[in-house]
Design an enzyme around this catalytic site. Structure first.
Site, PDB file in Angstrom:
ATOM      1  N   TRP A 339      23.774 -43.491  26.368  1.00 45.72           N
ATOM      2  CA  TRP A 339      23.926 -44.882  26.797  1.00 45.72           C
ATOM      3  C   TRP A 339      23.592 -45.836  25.657  1.00 45.72           C
ATOM      4  CZ3 TRP A 339      20.341 -48.921  27.242  1.00 45.72           C
ATOM      5  CH2 TRP A 339      20.770 -50.048  27.941  1.00 45.72           C
ATOM      6  N   HIS A 340      22.607 -45.468  24.840  1.00 43.16           N
ATOM      7  CA  HIS A 340      22.197 -46.362  23.768  1.00 43.16           C
ATOM      8  C   HIS A 340      23.256 -46.488  22.679  1.00 43.16           C
ATOM      9  CE1 HIS A 340      18.057 -46.379  25.384  1.00 43.16           C
ATOM     10  NE2 HIS A 340      17.918 -47.460  24.647  1.00 43.16           N
ATOM     11  N   GLY A 341      24.025 -45.459  22.441  1.00 44.03           N
ATOM     12  CA  GLY A 341      25.018 -45.569  21.398  1.00 44.03           C
ATOM     13  C   GLY A 341      25.973 -44.394  21.374  1.00 44.03           C
ATOM     14  N   PHE A 475      24.380 -52.197  21.853  1.00 49.20           N
ATOM     15  CA  PHE A 475      24.337 -51.138  22.862  1.00 49.20           C
ATOM     16  C   PHE A 475      25.047 -51.567  24.134  1.00 49.20           C
ATOM     17  CE2 PHE A 475      20.294 -50.523  20.420  1.00 49.20           C
ATOM     18  CZ  PHE A 475      20.810 -49.522  19.613  1.00 49.20           C
TER      19      PHE A 475
END
Length: 475
Positions: A339-341, A475
């Site tokens: 999800w962050h990247g 993000f």
């Protein structure tokens, strides 16, 4: 539009706040509409072409959510978590939830992960099988997608009631949280959006909101942005990096990321208070945590709660034995990483935290306690090492950083003493001082608070030499 810009602070914000309370005196719905339009303008300042995407996402989720609300209210009786219903209606609810969730995941996947998956396929094939489209990632898509998916789940469970499309639009778009969180919960926030007292000026909330906003602005501009050039230079030029320089860069990034993201979150909370909205806290001195479990209760708290309520517990949580719990923890952290990247370094970072959480839970099962300083040291070592994967552009860069950190033969004093002193002071502050949100729990409007706010505000404004993005915008 960025919070740390003259345009936002001196134009957009006063117009948005004064306009909201002004038109709300005529009719509350006008106040809500004002905030929705202001938030769409705020979002469109970055690129107006993505406003229809945001509006389309809102309309889609509202319609699906309303259908789920109707099915839940009309055909399900929930007692102690056990659902009894006419099977056709129960299947309809599940189908609508699956439809809405998959559509949200598909939207996020297309914009955020298309290049990642195609690039991975090309790498595995050893050839350019697919041309990468290089899709531009809309700001805040990870946040408003998670926010709306949680609403659909709550509607499916019969825990969400949306009074109108206008109120739902405010829930998704309200500008303090739209770009980088915190992730807000429908059933907790919606009552605030329609409460009578929300539409009237509360001078205590307004003064507290301005103060909290300035404290967050100071953390971003005067702390995070001061550290950023040192970190960027070290990670961009890793060749010849000495042990001390590598450690300074990694610890610097540890502090930069915290001050940047927590500063944004506190600014968001302050903006919410100006509008009589109490957004959820996102940070609670995470670097003071004594375990990785405790760290995730303090770091990016709204994301942790989202994963717990809408992923970890639905997968079974800790209800089916230790091994299933460990699996659920690991999968949850993998998804947090992704999800962050859109990169394998983020996936590895998530896996690293998943393994640490599994070890932490297993150790607690043994029942043996370590001294608190040892617990803190182990926790921070794991967190700091994990940030290397989070910050590095690829595994090769991360490997060079790790090698330099471990190379005790290169202990040259090649780091500026002023930089080290600044990092040391910032580290002491994070380890000893309460967060601005904690400080504001005892806030009362006073001359001392006013003078502190003015001083920190002027200091922050004097550092506006150039506008810098918040790290979590990507993000």
């Amino acid at each position: 539009m960025l919070f740390n810009s003259f345009a936002f602070i001196f134009l957009f914000l006063p117009i948005a706040v004064v306009g909201f309370f002004g038109v709300s005196r005529v009719r509350h719905e006008l106040g809500t509409a004002w905030l929705v339009l202001a938030s769409l303008f705020f979002y469109g300042w970055w690129d107006y072409r993505y406003v229809p995407l945001l509006v389309g996402s809102i309309l889609f989720n509202y319609l699906v959510g309303r259908r789920l609300e109707q099915l839940a209210a009309g055909h399900a009786i929930e007692r102690g978590g056990h659902v009894t219903a006419e099977m056709p209606h129960y299947r309809a609810r599940k189908a609508w939830l699956a439809f809405g969730t998959l559509a949200n995941v598909a939207l996020l996947g297309y914009f955020k992960y298309t290049d990642f998956f195609l690039g991975t396929w090309n790498a595995l094939a050893g050839a350019m099988v697919f041309d990468l489209p290089h899709i531009v990632l809309p700001l805040g898509i990870s946040f408003f997608t998670f926010t709306q998916t949680a609403y659909l789940v709550d509607a499916y469970r019969g825990q969400a009631r949306t009074p109108s499309l206008l109120a739902y639009g405010e829930f998704v778009t309200i500008f303090p949280h739209l770009i980088a969180g915190p992730i807000i919960n429908h059933k907790k926030m919606m009552p605030q959006f329609v409460a009578e007292e929300t539409f009237h000026v509360n001078w205590t909330n307004l003064s507290a909101g301005v103060t909290l906003f300035v404290l967050g602005l100071f953390k971003k501009v005067c702390l995070a942005d001061t550290i950023a050039p040192w970190v960027n230079a070290a990670f961009a030029q890793t060749d010849g990096l000495t042990c001390l320089a590598a450690w300074a860069a990694v610890i610097g990034y540890t502090l930069q990321l915290y001050f940047d993201f927590s500063g944004y979150s506190e600014m968001a909370l302050g903006l919410g208070l100006m509008l009589n909205l109490r957004l959820p806290q996102n940070f609670d001195s995470p670097y003071q945590a004594r375990s990785i479990i405790d760290f995730w209760r303090r770091w990016h708290m709204t994301l942790g709660l989202w994963v717990r309520d809408y992923l970890y517990i639905p997968m079974g949580g800790n209800r089916f034995g230790k091994w299933r719990q460990m699996r659920n923890l690991f999968v949850s952290m993998l998804i947090i990483g992704l999800w962050h990247g859109a990169g394998w370094t983020y996936v590895l970072w998530g896996a690293w935290h998943g393994v640490m959480l599994m070890i932490n839970h297993a150790w607690r099962g043994i029942g043996r306690m370590l001294p608190e300083p040892v617990c803190w040291l182990l926790t921070m070592a794991g967190v700091i090492l994990g940030w290397v994967f989070f910050r590095a552009s690829d595994f090769h860069t991360a490997g060079i950083i790790f090698a330099a950190m471990a190379n005790l033969s290169s202990l040259a004093l090649d780091v500026d003493a002023g930089q080290l002193a600044f990092l040391a002071a910032c580290a002491v502050a994070t380890l000893t001082m309460p967060t601005p949100v904690r400080l504001m729990e005892k806030f009362r409007p006073s001359l001392s608070w006013l003078l502190l706010t003015i001083a920190l505000g002027l200091l922050a404004l004097s550092q506006f030499s150039h506008v810098t993005d918040f790290l979590y915008f990507q993000f």
